[in-house]
Design a protein around this motif. Structure first.
Motif, PDB file in Angstrom:
ATOM      1  N   TYR A 168       0.799  -0.738  -0.089  1.00  0.00           N
ATOM      2  CA  TYR A 168      -0.068   0.048   0.339  1.00  0.00           C
ATOM      3  C   TYR A 168       1.080   1.066   0.289  1.00  0.00           C
ATOM      4  O   TYR A 168       1.756   0.960   0.157  1.00  0.00           O
ATOM      5  CB  TYR A 168      -0.872   0.256   1.079  1.00  0.00           C
ATOM      6  CG  TYR A 168      -2.211  -0.586   0.971  1.00  0.00           C
ATOM      7  CD1 TYR A 168      -3.331  -0.815   0.741  1.00  0.00           C
ATOM      8  CD2 TYR A 168      -1.477  -2.199   1.619  1.00  0.00           C
ATOM      9  CE1 TYR A 168      -4.412  -1.958   0.793  1.00  0.00           C
ATOM     10  CE2 TYR A 168      -1.919  -2.898   1.327  1.00  0.00           C
ATOM     11  CZ  TYR A 168      -3.602  -2.866   1.450  1.00  0.00           C
ATOM     12  OH  TYR A 168      -4.658  -4.168   0.899  1.00  0.00           O
ATOM     13  N   TYR A 169       1.040   2.117  -0.363  1.00  0.00           N
ATOM     14  CA  TYR A 169       0.895   3.554  -0.333  1.00  0.00           C
ATOM     15  C   TYR A 169       0.237   4.597  -0.277  1.00  0.00           C
ATOM     16  O   TYR A 169      -1.185   4.631  -0.337  1.00  0.00           O
ATOM     17  CB  TYR A 169       2.023   4.203  -1.735  1.00  0.00           C
ATOM     18  CG  TYR A 169       0.578   4.274  -3.136  1.00  0.00           C
ATOM     19  CD1 TYR A 169       0.047   5.447  -3.526  1.00  0.00           C
ATOM     20  CD2 TYR A 169      -0.039   2.695  -4.011  1.00  0.00           C
ATOM     21  CE1 TYR A 169      -1.043   5.036  -4.399  1.00  0.00           C
ATOM     22  CE2 TYR A 169      -1.016   2.981  -5.028  1.00  0.00           C
ATOM     23  CZ  TYR A 169      -1.264   4.347  -5.270  1.00  0.00           C
ATOM     24  OH  TYR A 169      -2.783   4.359  -6.183  1.00  0.00           O
ATOM     25  N   VAL A 170       1.161   5.653   0.076  1.00  0.00           N
ATOM     26  CA  VAL A 170      -0.165   6.877   1.119  1.00  0.00           C
ATOM     27  C   VAL A 170      -0.681   7.742  -0.670  1.00  0.00           C
ATOM     28  O   VAL A 170       0.804   7.980  -1.510  1.00  0.00           O
ATOM     29  CB  VAL A 170       0.348   7.517   1.326  1.00  0.00           C
ATOM     30  CG1 VAL A 170       1.126   7.002   3.473  1.00  0.00           C
ATOM     31  CG2 VAL A 170       1.668   8.224   1.584  1.00  0.00           C
ATOM     32  N   GLU A 171      -1.749   8.599  -0.641  1.00  0.00           N
ATOM     33  CA  GLU A 171      -2.273   9.197  -1.357  1.00  0.00           C
ATOM     34  C   GLU A 171      -2.502  10.804  -0.556  1.00  0.00           C
ATOM     35  O   GLU A 171      -3.482  10.446   0.116  1.00  0.00           O
ATOM     36  CB  GLU A 171      -2.660   8.925  -2.658  1.00  0.00           C
ATOM     37  CG  GLU A 171      -3.764   9.854  -3.845  1.00  0.00           C
ATOM     38  CD  GLU A 171      -4.919   8.673  -4.484  1.00  0.00           C
ATOM     39  OE1 GLU A 171      -4.623   8.378  -5.317  1.00  0.00           O
ATOM     40  OE2 GLU A 171      -5.859   9.545  -3.502  1.00  0.00           O
ATOM     41  N   PRO A 172      -1.267  11.572  -0.680  1.00  0.00           N
ATOM     42  CA  PRO A 172      -1.926  12.667  -0.038  1.00  0.00           C
ATOM     43  C   PRO A 172      -3.561  13.868  -0.403  1.00  0.00           C
ATOM     44  O   PRO A 172      -3.172  13.952  -1.411  1.00  0.00           O
ATOM     45  CB  PRO A 172      -0.752  13.759   0.817  1.00  0.00           C
ATOM     46  CG  PRO A 172       0.735  13.133   0.089  1.00  0.00           C
ATOM     47  CD  PRO A 172      -0.111  12.220  -0.917  1.00  0.00           C
ATOM     48  N   LEU A 173      -3.620  14.255   0.103  1.00  0.00           N
ATOM     49  CA  LEU A 173      -4.800  15.241  -0.567  1.00  0.00           C
ATOM     50  C   LEU A 173      -3.867  16.678  -0.865  1.00  0.00           C
ATOM     51  O   LEU A 173      -4.447  16.794  -2.150  1.00  0.00           O
ATOM     52  CB  LEU A 173      -5.488  15.481   0.399  1.00  0.00           C
ATOM     53  CG  LEU A 173      -7.071  16.478   0.272  1.00  0.00           C
ATOM     54  CD1 LEU A 173      -8.029  15.799  -1.174  1.00  0.00           C
ATOM     55  CD2 LEU A 173      -8.000  16.722   1.305  1.00  0.00           C
ATOM     56  N   GLN A 174      -2.952  16.979  -0.437  1.00  0.00           N
ATOM     57  CA  GLN A 174      -2.336  17.761  -0.888  1.00  0.00           C
ATOM     58  C   GLN A 174      -0.819  17.333  -1.363  1.00  0.00           C
ATOM     59  O   GLN A 174      -0.282  16.923  -0.141  1.00  0.00           O
ATOM     60  CB  GLN A 174      -2.488  19.301   0.131  1.00  0.00           C
ATOM     61  CG  GLN A 174      -3.686  19.785   0.832  1.00  0.00           C
ATOM     62  CD  GLN A 174      -3.269  20.420   1.855  1.00  0.00           C
ATOM     63  OE1 GLN A 174      -2.483  20.299   3.025  1.00  0.00           O
ATOM     64  NE2 GLN A 174      -3.805  21.725   1.784  1.00  0.00           N
ATOM     65  N   THR A 175      -1.108  17.701  -2.615  1.00  0.00           N
ATOM     66  CA  THR A 175       0.572  16.876  -3.599  1.00  0.00           C
ATOM     67  C   THR A 175       1.868  18.164  -2.530  1.00  0.00           C
ATOM     68  O   THR A 175       3.333  17.088  -3.291  1.00  0.00           O
ATOM     69  CB  THR A 175       0.498  16.974  -4.783  1.00  0.00           C
ATOM     70  OG1 THR A 175       0.111  18.509  -5.295  1.00  0.00           O
ATOM     71  CG2 THR A 175      -1.012  16.452  -4.864  1.00  0.00           C
TER      72      THR A 175
END
Length: 214
Positions: free
Chosen positions: A150-157
């Motif tokens: 799994y990997y993180v997907e930040p709302l703010q890039t």
């Protein structure tokens, strides 16, 4: 001597992280006691395993609010692997809500031809925040060791400090925002490059310690 507390919530090999920090000149303690965490100069949150058990253990030990308070205080904070993921709002891996310190979701790698899941082994970073304190004396395309599905997907890039490409998918490999830094890979398993990153974190914590003592 600089004191770094490594959070103990029964989710990973904490001693190898401690050795890397000690190699850089820090005094370390492994603890789940809020008072000891608050007394430290910096905090490291490692982790190996699944999302739901991790956040449940954090809450079972009444660590959620103390960790949020420490981060809000401006104290240097480093998350490693699962310790990155549980900072986010939620994960596709489970049903529990994360700590919500970094807005975003933890995603599962999408299957594709010849893609190995989990990503296990060495891969090359691409730095998105070249001036992030963790990257001092680090090559812009350094190789580090990963082990994750799994990997993180930040709302703010803008919080993404580095990315990595696995198959055709380019995903966040590290985040940094103010005093909070976290990496998906294992610096303690990433040879001299990883040791340099841990040394950079120790140096950052030392600088913060000096500022707070003035």
């Amino acid at each position: 001597m600089l004191k770094i507390a490594v959070v103990d919530y029964d989710m990973g090999n904490l001693h190898s992280v401690c050795k890397g920090l000690q190699h850089a000149g820090a005094q370390t303690s492994i603890t789940h006691l809020p008072a000891e965490l608050a007394a430290a100069d910096a905090i490291v949150l490692p982790g190996v395993g699944a999302f739901d058990p991790a956040v449940k253990k954090i809450r079972d030990r009444d660590l959620e609010q103390p960790l949020k308070d420490i981060i809000a205080s401006g104290k240097p904070f480093l998350g490693i692997c699962l310790g990155l993921q549980i900072l986010f709002d939620r994960s596709e891996e489970g049903e529990e809500m994360g700590l919500g310190i970094v807005p975003g979701i933890v995603r599962k790698f999408q299957p594709e031809a010849d893609l190995t899941i989990p990503q296990m082994g060495w891969n090359q970073l691409q730095l998105a925040q070249p001036h992030c304190p963790l990257w001092g004396q680090i090559d812009a395309n350094a190789w580090v060791y990963f082990d994750h599905s799994y990997y993180v997907e930040p709302l703010q890039t803008s919080v993404t400090a580095a990315v990595v490409t696995h198959g055709t998918q380019t995903v966040a490999a590290a985040i940094a925002r103010a005093n909070v830094m976290a990496v998906q890979f294992h610096p303690e398993k990433s040879s001299t490059t990883g040791l340099q990153m841990l040394a950079n974190f120790v140096r950052l914590a030392q600088s913060a310690q000096i500022l707070t003592s003035v």
